[in-house]
Design a protein around this motif. Structure first.
Motif, PDB file in Angstrom:
ATOM      1  N   HIS A  52      43.184  10.383   6.498  1.00 33.39           N
ATOM      2  CA  HIS A  52      43.524  11.534   5.594  1.00 33.39           C
ATOM      3  C   HIS A  52      43.105  11.327   4.170  1.00 33.39           C
ATOM      4  O   HIS A  52      43.753  11.700   3.078  1.00 33.39           O
ATOM      5  CB  HIS A  52      45.004  12.066   5.381  1.00 33.39           C
ATOM      6  CG  HIS A  52      45.558  12.446   7.137  1.00 33.39           C
ATOM      7  ND1 HIS A  52      45.017  13.529   7.692  1.00 33.39           N
ATOM      8  CD2 HIS A  52      46.492  11.980   7.802  1.00 33.39           C
ATOM      9  CE1 HIS A  52      45.257  13.479   8.974  1.00 33.39           C
ATOM     10  NE2 HIS A  52      46.540  12.516   9.052  1.00 33.39           N
TER      11      HIS A  52
ATOM     12  N   LEU B 295      42.323  14.060   1.720  1.00 33.51           N
ATOM     13  CA  LEU B 295      43.738  14.906   1.085  1.00 33.51           C
ATOM     14  C   LEU B 295      44.312  13.861   0.131  1.00 33.51           C
ATOM     15  O   LEU B 295      44.805  14.505  -0.962  1.00 33.51           O
ATOM     16  CB  LEU B 295      44.228  15.052   2.352  1.00 33.51           C
ATOM     17  CG  LEU B 295      44.149  16.252   3.308  1.00 33.51           C
ATOM     18  CD1 LEU B 295      44.993  16.267   4.582  1.00 33.51           C
ATOM     19  CD2 LEU B 295      44.115  17.577   2.726  1.00 33.51           C
TER      20      LEU B 295
ATOM     21  N   ALA C 243      47.326  23.162  -3.132  1.00 31.91           N
ATOM     22  CA  ALA C 243      46.516  22.931  -2.061  1.00 31.91           C
ATOM     23  C   ALA C 243      46.621  21.701  -1.411  1.00 31.91           C
ATOM     24  O   ALA C 243      46.923  21.687  -0.193  1.00 31.91           O
ATOM     25  CB  ALA C 243      45.159  23.438  -2.406  1.00 31.91           C
ATOM     26  N   ALA C 244      46.789  20.581  -1.991  1.00 31.48           N
ATOM     27  CA  ALA C 244      46.521  19.415  -1.347  1.00 31.48           C
ATOM     28  C   ALA C 244      48.041  19.076  -0.815  1.00 31.48           C
ATOM     29  O   ALA C 244      48.063  18.507   0.236  1.00 31.48           O
ATOM     30  CB  ALA C 244      46.451  18.217  -2.782  1.00 31.48           C
TER      31      ALA C 244
ATOM     32  N   SER D 151      50.785  19.653   6.319  1.00 32.12           N
ATOM     33  CA  SER D 151      50.216  20.114   7.564  1.00 32.12           C
ATOM     34  C   SER D 151      49.830  18.820   8.415  1.00 32.12           C
ATOM     35  O   SER D 151      49.974  18.780   9.665  1.00 32.12           O
ATOM     36  CB  SER D 151      49.160  21.219   7.374  1.00 32.12           C
ATOM     37  OG  SER D 151      49.431  22.318   6.489  1.00 32.12           O
ATOM     38  N   ALA D 152      48.896  18.156   7.590  1.00 33.43           N
ATOM     39  CA  ALA D 152      48.437  16.881   8.407  1.00 33.43           C
ATOM     40  C   ALA D 152      49.415  15.785   8.614  1.00 33.43           C
ATOM     41  O   ALA D 152      49.415  15.256   9.714  1.00 33.43           O
ATOM     42  CB  ALA D 152      47.320  16.175   7.529  1.00 33.43           C
TER      43      ALA D 152
ATOM     44  N   GLN E 178      49.988  21.152   0.272  1.00 32.69           N
ATOM     45  CA  GLN E 178      50.342  21.954   1.737  1.00 32.69           C
ATOM     46  C   GLN E 178      49.273  21.255   2.727  1.00 32.69           C
ATOM     47  O   GLN E 178      49.749  21.313   4.028  1.00 32.69           O
ATOM     48  CB  GLN E 178      49.701  23.256   1.461  1.00 32.69           C
ATOM     49  CG  GLN E 178      49.744  24.362   2.758  1.00 32.69           C
ATOM     50  CD  GLN E 178      49.254  25.827   2.393  1.00 32.69           C
ATOM     51  OE1 GLN E 178      48.665  25.802   1.302  1.00 32.69           O
ATOM     52  NE2 GLN E 178      49.459  26.615   3.294  1.00 32.69           N
ATOM     53  N   GLY E 179      47.993  20.875   2.408  1.00 36.21           N
ATOM     54  CA  GLY E 179      47.184  20.174   3.278  1.00 36.21           C
ATOM     55  C   GLY E 179      47.839  18.881   3.664  1.00 36.21           C
ATOM     56  O   GLY E 179      47.859  18.587   5.051  1.00 36.21           O
TER      57      GLY E 179
END
Lengths: 116, 245
Positions: free
Chosen positions: A31, A34, A52-53, A59-60, A55-56
């Motif tokens: 990742h 990210l 944004a990061a 999620s990951a 959240q990314g």
């Protein structure tokens, strides 16, 4: 640099140019894109990019992964400032051990000298 | 005061939550060279630095000394402290011995300078973490009464950088544990001119990163990211701050 040591421990060969944002080596780290985006957003205090990061990564990797990433980035908002504000030099052993890496990344060009 | 990290937007590791709360509470306590009000004033100025036009202009300039002007102030710290705090927060990668010596010439006692640097860094660090996890930077705690002892550490000597530090070999009995397990890296020595303050900031940093960075992989250490990811984040953040220590 501990990234190289970790790679030696785990059998991975990381492209160290990733840390200066110069290479696709970021993809070598799990990742990595990210992680890179999260680091840049926190260090520059870009709140939209941070959201944004965050959240990314969540999620990951899950919430705990995001928290631990934020903690490391925050800690490395401290160590460099402490080092640079007190002028501590690189230890001889560390300079010797990282000679190749410093040449690979051309880091010595970034030495600001004693009195800039 | 309610713990600022008691109700975070996400779950925190227990040791991290405790360390954050402890660090934040200590911000308002009398330190070694600054009282609680002074420490909080430094913290407020560290936050103000992010909104300083002069710092923005200097950051964009080839040399920070190419741009003259006045900092945008919170107004609660002496003038000589402002240049210290703002540069540490906004342009640490280009700090120089000239900057360090100028602070002393301007009347800042070196022990005070180390505590000012530490408080500014700690505030920036906690705020970075809070913003990172999606919460607002915590409100500053209340200042607790009391005056600092202002006792100079007699074991401190000049070096290895610009600041005086306590070398492992010179550490008094009540500070020797700070260098236990062979953790003698210069970064650990950097703020030891003020031993109690050094302990305060390392107590937080140990929980955020690792108590002993010499461990290879993360056997027995509770983290949800792997070691390579940690070291990538560490190296990338350092590079963004212009630090290649």
């Amino acid at each position: 640099m501990r990234l190289r040591v970790s790679g030696q421990d785990t059998g991975n060969d990381y492209d160290l140019r990733a840390v200066t944002g110069e290479a696709g080596g970021i993809a070598d780290v799990n990742h990595g894109e990210l992680m890179n985006a999260f680091t840049e957003a926190i260090c520059t205090r870009d709140l939209a990019a941070m959201a944004a990061a965050r959240q990314g990564i969540t999620s990951a990797m899950g919430e705990r992964g995001m928290v631990d990433a934020a903690a490391v980035i925050a800690a490395f908002n401290a160590y460099p400032r402490i080092a640079d504000a007190t002028g501590i030099p690189l230890e001889d052993a560390k300079a010797e051990a990282t000679e190749g890496m410093r040449a690979e990344l051309d880091l010595d060009r970034l030495d600001t000298g004693p009195d800039e | 005061m309610t713990s600022p990290f008691a109700n975070p937007p996400v779950d925190l590791r227990d040791d991290l939550s405790v360390a954050l709360d402890r660090a934040w509470a200590r911000l308002g306590e009398p330190g070694s060279w600054l009282n609680g009000e002074q420490r909080l004033a430094v913290a407020a100025e560290a936050r103000q630095a992010w909104h300083c036009d002069l710092c923005d202009q200097r950051k964009a300039a080839l040399s920070p000394y190419a741009v003259m002007g006045a900092h945008d102030l919170s107004g609660a710290v002496p003038g000589a402290w402002v240049e210290v705090i703002h540069r540490v927060v906004t342009d640490s990668g280009r700090l120089s011995e000239r900057w360090y010596r100028q602070a002393l010439t301007d009347g800042v006692v070196e022990d005070e300078l180390i505590e000012i640097i530490s408080v500014a860094v700690l505030t920036t660090t906690v705020d970075a973490f809070a913003l990172g996890i999606g919460m607002a930077p915590p409100a500053l705690p209340e200042a607790l009464p009391g005056e600092p002892a202002r006792v100079h550490a007699p074991e401190a000597k000049p070096g290895p950088g610009w600041a005086a530090t306590i070398a492992p070999a010179d550490a008094p009995a009540d500070f020797a544990d700070f260098y236990a397990n062979g953790s003698h890296f210069f970064i650990r020595r950097a703020l030891t001119l003020v031993p109690a303050e050094t302990r305060r900031i390392w107590d937080l940093l140990n929980a955020m990163y690792l108590p002993d960075p010499r461990v290879h992989e993360l056997d027995g250490i509770e983290r949800a990211i792997d070691r390579a990811q940690m070291e990538f984040l560490a190296a990338r953040a350092s590079a963004l701050l212009g630090c290649y220590y």
